[in-house]
Design an enzyme around this catalytic site. Structure first.
Site, mmCIF file in Angstrom:
data_model
loop_
_atom_site.group_PDB
_atom_site.id
_atom_site.type_symbol
_atom_site.label_atom_id
_atom_site.label_comp_id
_atom_site.label_asym_id
_atom_site.label_seq_id
_atom_site.Cartn_x
_atom_site.Cartn_y
_atom_site.Cartn_z
ATOM 1 N N HIS A 186 1.590 88.349 -20.899
ATOM 2 C CA HIS A 186 2.557 88.087 -19.827
ATOM 3 C C HIS A 186 2.164 86.797 -19.125
ATOM 4 C CE1 HIS A 186 4.806 88.451 -16.089
ATOM 5 N NE2 HIS A 186 5.621 89.240 -16.758
ATOM 6 N N GLU B 296 10.222 84.103 -21.204
ATOM 7 C CA GLU B 296 10.334 84.129 -19.736
ATOM 8 C C GLU B 296 9.894 82.778 -19.176
ATOM 9 O OE1 GLU B 296 9.864 88.409 -17.900
ATOM 10 O OE2 GLU B 296 7.929 87.448 -18.136
HETATM 11 O O1 G3P Z 1 7.785 90.922 -16.527
HETATM 12 C C1 G3P Z 1 9.010 90.602 -15.981
HETATM 13 C C2 G3P Z 1 8.949 89.462 -15.102
HETATM 14 O O2 G3P Z 1 7.973 88.528 -15.263
HETATM 15 C C3 G3P Z 1 10.221 88.960 -14.566
HETATM 16 O O3 G3P Z 1 10.103 89.188 -13.221
HETATM 17 O O4 G3P Z 1 10.868 89.655 -10.984
HETATM 18 O O5 G3P Z 1 11.925 87.823 -12.314
HETATM 19 O O6 G3P Z 1 12.365 90.199 -12.916
HETATM 20 P P1 G3P Z 1 11.411 89.207 -12.304
#
Ligand code: G3P
Length: 214
Positions: A85, A133
């Site tokens: 992550h 991400e």
């Molecule tokens: O692991 C999920 C994350 O990093 C995304 O976070 O708060 O943007 O949904 P968020």
């Protein structure tokens, strides 16, 4: 669609959120799971929800003080684990080691990455799925599907170019059913999200909104 809710170290009640995820999962065709902190895995798994670890280390039983052993995570009731992550970054060799450790313990794997190039490298390690991400969008409430749709499409292409069996999730800023649909339209098979549920006043309502259009 797979909706994986990462609780990070947010000060929510992990059991309350786990029960909400379990109950909403029972009422939808989508697949929902929750990733609590390691210390909460066992109690969360006992609710019957699909339970994921946030991390496992690239280790075996032995002298590894303070690390997280994949077998212990599986014994606690986890079905899968996140690896690499953005808030728990690993070197490439350690991502590989963590994927192997998770496989050894029978855990499903999602390897996270920042961008399509890293997604290609992550897919080459043979996890079950990868999750793209962009770190700058995490926790912002601005969905990656809206702020940077090319990142999702390019990640899907990058993974498919390496291993067609590796599915792609996307995450960062996702909080509504519209965001989940947009992610699916860009080729993602699921979403990884945190604050939209973990920081919600009513996690059940937040989850229902996420899966409503599916
Ligand atoms: O692991 C999920 C994350 O990093 C995304 O976070 O708060 O943007 O949904 P968020």
């Amino acid at each position: 669609m797979f909706v994986l809710v990462n609780l990070k170290t947010y000060p929510c009640d992990p059991i309350e959120v786990a029960e909400a995820v379990r109950d909403v999962d029972d009422r939808t065709d989508a697949r929902l799971a929750v990733a609590p902190q390691a210390a909460h895995l066992e109690r969360v798994a006992e609710t019957g929800v699909e339970t994921w670890a946030q991390h496992v280390d690239p280790i075996e039983h032995g002298s590894n003080t303070g690390q997280t052993l994949a077998e212990s995570v599986a014994d606690a009731g986890a079905d899968g684990t996140l690896i690499n992550h953005s808030e728990q970054r690993l070197k490439l060799a350690d991502i590989d080691g963590s994927v192997r450790a998770a496989e050894r313990a029978g855990l499903e794997t999602v390897v996270c990455a920042n961008n399509p190039a890293q997604i290609g490298a992550a897919a080459a390690l043979g996890p079950d799925a990868v999750a793209v991400e962009p770190p700058e969008l995490i926790g912002t409430g601005t969905p990656v599907s809206q702020a940077d749709p090319d990142v999702v499409e390019d990640a899907v292409d990058a993974a498919a170019g390496v291993d067609a069996d590796v599915s792609v999730l996307c995450g960062a800023g996702i909080s509504t059913g519209e965001d989940v649909v947009a992610a699916g339209d860009l080729g993602a098979e699921g979403v990884l999200l945190a604050s939209g549920v973990a920081k919600a006043d009513d996690p059940t309502a937040a989850l229902e909104d996420l899966v409503d259009p599916l």
